[in-house]
Motif scaffolding. Structure first.
Motif, PDB file in Angstrom:
ATOM      1  N   GLN A 169      47.900  27.501 -39.100  1.00  0.00           N
ATOM      2  CA  GLN A 169      47.453  26.979 -37.495  1.00  0.00           C
ATOM      3  C   GLN A 169      48.391  27.693 -36.484  1.00  0.00           C
ATOM      4  OE1 GLN A 169      48.161  22.688 -38.265  1.00  0.00           O
ATOM      5  NE2 GLN A 169      46.434  22.723 -40.263  1.00  0.00           N
ATOM      6  N   ASN A 170      49.312  28.322 -37.153  1.00  0.00           N
ATOM      7  CA  ASN A 170      50.180  28.920 -36.035  1.00  0.00           C
ATOM      8  C   ASN A 170      50.960  27.844 -35.166  1.00  0.00           C
ATOM      9  OD1 ASN A 170      51.932  31.309 -35.510  1.00  0.00           O
ATOM     10  ND2 ASN A 170      50.603  31.794 -33.854  1.00  0.00           N
ATOM     11  N   ARG A 171      51.163  26.696 -35.479  1.00  0.00           N
ATOM     12  CA  ARG A 171      52.114  25.942 -34.911  1.00  0.00           C
ATOM     13  C   ARG A 171      52.547  24.873 -35.717  1.00  0.00           C
ATOM     14  NH1 ARG A 171      49.786  20.757 -35.188  1.00  0.00           N
ATOM     15  NH2 ARG A 171      47.853  20.533 -36.105  1.00  0.00           N
ATOM     16  N   ILE A 172      53.906  24.190 -35.123  1.00  0.00           N
ATOM     17  CA  ILE A 172      54.487  23.304 -36.123  1.00  0.00           C
ATOM     18  C   ILE A 172      54.027  21.825 -35.759  1.00  0.00           C
ATOM     19  CG2 ILE A 172      56.688  22.357 -36.675  1.00  0.00           C
ATOM     20  CD1 ILE A 172      57.849  25.211 -36.086  1.00  0.00           C
ATOM     21  N   PRO A 173      53.573  21.065 -36.545  1.00  0.00           N
ATOM     22  CA  PRO A 173      52.962  19.716 -36.110  1.00  0.00           C
ATOM     23  C   PRO A 173      53.841  18.797 -36.304  1.00  0.00           C
ATOM     24  CG  PRO A 173      52.672  20.294 -38.624  1.00  0.00           C
ATOM     25  CD  PRO A 173      53.091  21.263 -37.896  1.00  0.00           C
ATOM     26  N   PHE A 174      53.841  17.718 -35.624  1.00  0.00           N
ATOM     27  CA  PHE A 174      54.785  16.542 -35.817  1.00  0.00           C
ATOM     28  C   PHE A 174      55.041  15.972 -37.355  1.00  0.00           C
ATOM     29  CE2 PHE A 174      55.579  11.777 -35.898  1.00  0.00           C
ATOM     30  CZ  PHE A 174      56.608  11.841 -35.094  1.00  0.00           C
ATOM     31  N   ASN A 175      56.121  15.960 -37.637  1.00  0.00           N
ATOM     32  CA  ASN A 175      56.511  15.480 -38.656  1.00  0.00           C
ATOM     33  C   ASN A 175      56.116  16.176 -39.839  1.00  0.00           C
ATOM     34  OD1 ASN A 175      57.982  13.835 -40.483  1.00  0.00           O
ATOM     35  ND2 ASN A 175      56.330  12.321 -40.798  1.00  0.00           N
ATOM     36  N   PRO A 176      56.202  17.645 -39.985  1.00  0.00           N
ATOM     37  CA  PRO A 176      55.696  18.595 -40.904  1.00  0.00           C
ATOM     38  C   PRO A 176      56.493  18.170 -42.299  1.00  0.00           C
ATOM     39  CG  PRO A 176      57.114  19.803 -39.641  1.00  0.00           C
ATOM     40  CD  PRO A 176      57.070  18.341 -39.137  1.00  0.00           C
ATOM     41  N   VAL A 177      55.562  18.650 -43.267  1.00  0.00           N
ATOM     42  CA  VAL A 177      56.213  18.687 -44.703  1.00  0.00           C
ATOM     43  C   VAL A 177      56.974  20.264 -44.663  1.00  0.00           C
ATOM     44  CG1 VAL A 177      55.997  18.333 -47.104  1.00  0.00           C
ATOM     45  CG2 VAL A 177      54.510  17.129 -45.516  1.00  0.00           C
ATOM     46  N   TRP A 178      58.168  20.382 -44.853  1.00  0.00           N
ATOM     47  CA  TRP A 178      58.777  21.614 -44.981  1.00  0.00           C
ATOM     48  C   TRP A 178      59.103  22.143 -46.220  1.00  0.00           C
ATOM     49  CZ3 TRP A 178      59.300  24.833 -40.852  1.00  0.00           C
ATOM     50  CH2 TRP A 178      59.412  24.187 -39.589  1.00  0.00           C
ATOM     51  N   GLY A 179      58.922  23.323 -46.731  1.00  0.00           N
ATOM     52  CA  GLY A 179      59.104  23.913 -48.028  1.00  0.00           C
ATOM     53  C   GLY A 179      59.897  25.294 -47.623  1.00  0.00           C
ATOM     54  N   THR A 180      61.068  25.282 -48.231  1.00  0.00           N
ATOM     55  CA  THR A 180      61.861  26.638 -48.040  1.00  0.00           C
ATOM     56  C   THR A 180      62.204  27.383 -49.307  1.00  0.00           C
ATOM     57  OG1 THR A 180      64.120  25.450 -47.998  1.00  0.00           O
ATOM     58  CG2 THR A 180      62.899  25.606 -45.972  1.00  0.00           C
ATOM     59  N   ALA A 181      62.318  28.740 -49.033  1.00  0.00           N
ATOM     60  CA  ALA A 181      62.826  29.616 -50.042  1.00  0.00           C
ATOM     61  C   ALA A 181      63.774  30.610 -49.599  1.00  0.00           C
ATOM     62  CB  ALA A 181      61.658  30.116 -50.791  1.00  0.00           C
ATOM     63  N   ASP A 182      64.843  30.975 -50.182  1.00  0.00           N
ATOM     64  CA  ASP A 182      65.637  32.086 -49.924  1.00  0.00           C
ATOM     65  C   ASP A 182      65.014  33.531 -50.192  1.00  0.00           C
ATOM     66  OD1 ASP A 182      67.438  30.145 -48.780  1.00  0.00           O
ATOM     67  OD2 ASP A 182      68.600  30.114 -50.401  1.00  0.00           O
ATOM     68  N   VAL A 183      65.519  34.413 -49.460  1.00  0.00           N
ATOM     69  CA  VAL A 183      64.832  35.515 -49.974  1.00  0.00           C
ATOM     70  C   VAL A 183      66.339  36.615 -50.312  1.00  0.00           C
ATOM     71  CG1 VAL A 183      63.805  37.961 -48.922  1.00  0.00           C
ATOM     72  CG2 VAL A 183      63.235  35.641 -48.146  1.00  0.00           C
ATOM     73  N   GLN A 184      66.126  36.928 -51.642  1.00  0.00           N
ATOM     74  CA  GLN A 184      67.380  37.714 -51.915  1.00  0.00           C
ATOM     75  C   GLN A 184      66.932  39.110 -52.159  1.00  0.00           C
ATOM     76  OE1 GLN A 184      70.461  36.615 -53.069  1.00  0.00           O
ATOM     77  NE2 GLN A 184      70.214  34.436 -53.116  1.00  0.00           N
ATOM     78  N   ALA A 185      67.578  39.765 -51.690  1.00  0.00           N
ATOM     79  CA  ALA A 185      67.093  41.492 -51.707  1.00  0.00           C
ATOM     80  C   ALA A 185      68.216  42.418 -51.971  1.00  0.00           C
ATOM     81  CB  ALA A 185      66.589  41.964 -50.431  1.00  0.00           C
ATOM     82  N   ASN A 186      68.260  42.937 -52.985  1.00  0.00           N
ATOM     83  CA  ASN A 186      69.529  43.991 -53.381  1.00  0.00           C
ATOM     84  C   ASN A 186      70.625  43.073 -53.354  1.00  0.00           C
ATOM     85  OD1 ASN A 186      67.844  46.408 -52.868  1.00  0.00           O
ATOM     86  ND2 ASN A 186      68.227  46.241 -50.783  1.00  0.00           N
ATOM     87  N   ASN A 187      70.444  41.900 -54.221  1.00  0.00           N
ATOM     88  CA  ASN A 187      71.596  40.864 -54.281  1.00  0.00           C
ATOM     89  C   ASN A 187      72.320  40.384 -53.277  1.00  0.00           C
ATOM     90  OD1 ASN A 187      71.370  41.406 -57.188  1.00  0.00           O
ATOM     91  ND2 ASN A 187      72.528  43.203 -57.086  1.00  0.00           N
ATOM     92  N   ARG A 188      71.567  40.220 -52.159  1.00  0.00           N
ATOM     93  CA  ARG A 188      72.204  39.687 -50.886  1.00  0.00           C
ATOM     94  C   ARG A 188      71.052  38.787 -50.371  1.00  0.00           C
ATOM     95  NH1 ARG A 188      72.888  41.392 -45.457  1.00  0.00           N
ATOM     96  NH2 ARG A 188      71.333  43.047 -45.723  1.00  0.00           N
ATOM     97  N   ARG A 189      71.525  37.678 -49.781  1.00  0.00           N
ATOM     98  CA  ARG A 189      70.524  36.878 -49.086  1.00  0.00           C
ATOM     99  C   ARG A 189      70.239  37.222 -47.684  1.00  0.00           C
ATOM    100  NH1 ARG A 189      70.323  30.736 -47.532  1.00  0.00           N
ATOM    101  NH2 ARG A 189      72.731  30.777 -47.212  1.00  0.00           N
TER     102      ARG A 189
END
Lengths: 295, 413
Positions: free
Chosen positions: B110-130
């Protein structure tokens, strides 16, 4: 308050309040266990202005311009000892515009004119060359041409299309936002809808970079995909060109081109200006023409 | 217990209303809450999964596209075409490891951040570096909407069920209460019948007791008269003859005759004592007031006690059985105070008012616990005499605080 009334109020508060409080506690606990808003205010570290290194010219943008730019860079460095031209892997036309605006590169590359919003960033676009958009094929494909209806049927999968050797033709798609198929779609309305839908339908493999397209076409028998003649010629790729509706991409009247541009933030200075001068020089035009590019 | 006190239904209804309300609210909120919690957890997991997918794509791009990889983000977004099917996907953000947003972002969902969204996150590790962090925001509005729909639905179900439970339970209790009322009415009716029978029996016993007392008194009086007029007179005559005979006997026999006369005299005294015991002579001669006064004097002098007597106005035509019963009760009271209570002072009151003869005997003796004391013949006799005349005896005593004996007897009996 009479004792009896107080007792009723307390009981009501308990029977109503306890279930509601339990419900609210469950919801609050659920929210508390979820990760919160991970965003923080402020510019990201990676986008801090990169100090310019003396003697280094950074160029990045559309993959379609990279083969020609690499040739020009090699020529540029021949006559300038101590100067290094870094041509980054493809980041697309949009990435090239943004990187130039951010000052992350000295010269950006696009294969389209600047949009109005992009012009407002203070960018200057200079034409580099034009490269005919062609249907490139794996060397195993026996045919030299394809009918536009066959091309449409091949792309939208409505009918299996076979080469003259009886092998089923395969198609390698670009992403929906790719400039090449947009140009081709404008010129050949009959395939426009099929090209637009191909990435979404997932019928064919979708690639996002020119170099990925080259690898896919060279490594996939019976496969065809949109590419440009300049990239094939200047890199001497082991690919053949299949003419669409019999049109010869080397003919002067051929209408389907990628228009490659050089971008600078403001008026080019220093090494960037020298590089652009080389690209627009006779030597530069010769290098482009030998690869199959057109002015 | 009175039927009017049987009021189970209102009290039960009050408690049942609380329980039914609680049940209704639990039903109304439990399912929507459970749905909301489970869906938020699922959505959170989905957001994490999407974030991981994006992170893998970003990692591939970063490891193959050099230092300017972040400018490929729009292309990465193109690679996430399938995300369009995720209707709840609101926004995918590419952040640096500290959470700052990159200028170039993906245009997916939807390309918008709604009220009280459910967040999910993940780190990107590339070449042994975050190098970055992907944050996916899911739109919770559908979950909230469905939870509200469930709340409305189960609210109605909860209300309906709680009302049903309440009505059925209270109706059952009302029915049971009706049965209890009927039962209590039957018991009360039976009790009233038994009480009436008891009153009749008591009256009959009183009448019989009165008659018995009268017969006893009459018999005793007759026996006393017989003793006095018969045996007594004979003994008296025998004594006179012995006295006359003694004068005519020789000297050596006179002493023997005098001893015999003395024995006869003792017999005469014994007959007189027996006669006196059977018929209250004082009562007959002195009337109730005089007899009571004499009894008090006797106790006072023989026991060295302070006896305080007050006698009110008494009718002249006091029924003999009433007078006799009262005299005996006072006599019994005085005897008990003097013999058992070891009293130093006794108050005796005798009077009449509005057809009731009232007597009272109070002492300052050691007292006793009426509940624990054994009812002897004397006390039972008192009660029997007075109750037979339709009166009542009130006995009050406490250990160390003396004893009060009061009796009220209707004079019309």
């Amino acid at each position: 308050m009479p004792e009896g009334s107080r007792s009723v109020v307390v009981r009501l508060a308990l029977v109503v309040g306890l279930p509601l409080a339990a419900s609210a506690a469950a919801i609050s606990a659920t929210h508390a266990l979820e990760p919160g808003d991970p965003t923080r205010e402020g510019p990201p570290d990676a986008e801090a202005p990169v100090p310019k290194q003396p003697g280094v010219l950074r160029i990045a943008g559309t993959g379609s311009a990279l083969p020609l730019v690499r040739e020009l860079a090699a020529e540029f460095q021949k006559t300038r000892s101590g100067v290094r031209v870094t041509v980054e892997p493809s980041i697309g036309s949009r990435g090239g515009v943004q990187a130039t605006a951010d000052g992350a590169v000295d010269i950006g590359l696009t294969m389209r004119p600047l949009a109005d919003a992009e012009s407002e960033l203070g960018l200057v676009a200079l034409p580099l060359a034009r490269s005919p958009i062609v249907l490139a094929a794996n060397r195993s494909v026996p045919d030299d041409r394809i009918d536009t209806r066959d091309l449409r049927d091949l792309i939208d999968g409505s009918r299996p299309v076979r080469w003259s050797n009886g092998h089923r033709a395969l198609f390698v798609s670009r992403e929906r936002d790719d400039t090449a198929w947009k140009v081709l779609g404008r010129m050949l309305p009959i395939v426009k809808a099929a090209l637009a839908e191909a990435p979404r339908l997932g019928r064919w493999r979708v690639v996002y970079f020119d170099d990925d397209m080259e690898v896919a076409l060279e490594g996939t028998p019976d496969a065809v995909g949109l590419h440009d003649l300049g990239a094939i010629g200047i890199q001497r790729l082991d690919l053949k060109v299949v003419r669409i509706g019999g049109l010869d991409p080397t003919a002067p009247e051929y209408p389907y081109f990628k228009e490659l541009h050089l971008l600078t933030r403001g008026t080019a200075e220093g090494l960037a200006a020298e590089f652009i001068a080389l690209a627009h020089s006779a030597e530069g035009r010769r290098i482009a023409a030998e690869g199959g590019y057109r002015p | 217990m009175r039927v009017s006190r049987v009021a189970l239904a209102p009290a039960f209804a009050r408690r049942m209303a609380s329980l039914a309300t609680a049940a209704g609210i639990v039903i109304a909120v439990s399912v929507p809450t459970t749905y909301y919690v489970i869906r938020r957890i699922e959505e959170s997991e989905e957001a994490r999964t999407l974030a991981r997918q994006v992170a893998r794509v970003v990692k591939d791009v970063a490891e193959t596209r050099g230092t300017l990889w972040r400018y490929n983000v729009p292309k990465i977004a193109e690679g996430l075409e399938g995300f369009e099917e995720e209707k709840e996907l609101a926004k995918v953000l590419l952040l640096d490891p500290r959470g700052h947003k990159f200028a170039v972002q993906m245009q997916v969902g939807q390309n918008r951040i709604p009220f009280n969204p459910v967040w999910g996150t993940a780190d990107v590790q590339a070449n042994n570096r975050r190098i970055a962090r992907v944050a996916v925001a899911m739109d919770p509005s559908e979950i909230q909407r469905n939870a509200l729909i469930l709340l409305a639905g189960f609210g109605l179900v909860g209300w309906g069920l709680s009302t049903l439970i309440y009505r059925r339970a209270t109706a059952q209790v009302e029915r049971s209460e009706g049965e209890v009322r009927t039962l209590v009415r039957g018991l009360e009716s039976a009790r009233a019948g038994l009480e009436a029978e008891l009153v009749d029996a008591t009256k009959r016993i009183a009448i019989l007791s009165e008659r018995t007392t009268k017969l006893l008194e009459e018999d005793r009086a007759e026996i006393a008269r017989d003793l006095h007029d018969g045996v007594g007179q004979s003994l008296y005559a025998l004594k006179l003859r012995l006295e006359l005979l003694s004068d005519q006997l020789p000297k050596d026999l006179q002493s023997s005759a005098e001893r015999t006369a003395s024995l006869v005299d003792s017999a005469i005294q014994e007959v007189r004592s027996a006669t006196k015991a059977m018929v209250p002579p004082a009562l007959e001669k002195l009337g109730l007031a005089g007899a009571v006064r004499a009894a008090c004097d006797l106790v006072a002098t023989s026991g060295d006690l302070d006896v305080d007597l007050e006698v009110g106005t008494l009718p002249d035509d006091l029924p003999p059985d009433v007078a006799s019963a009262c005299y005996r009760v006072i006599q019994e009271g005085l005897t008990n105070a003097a013999k058992h209570a070891r009293a130093r002072r006794i108050e005796v009151r005798l009077g009449a008012d509005e057809g009731i003869l009232m007597i009272a005997v109070r002492d300052d003796g050691k007292g006793f616990d009426p509940a624990r004391a054994k009812r002897g013949v004397g006390l039972d006799g008192m009660h029997a005499r007075i109750e037979a005349l339709g009166g009542a005896v009130i006995l009050q005593s406490k250990e160390g605080h003396g004893t009060s004996l009061e009796a009220r007897v209707p004079m019309s009996v």
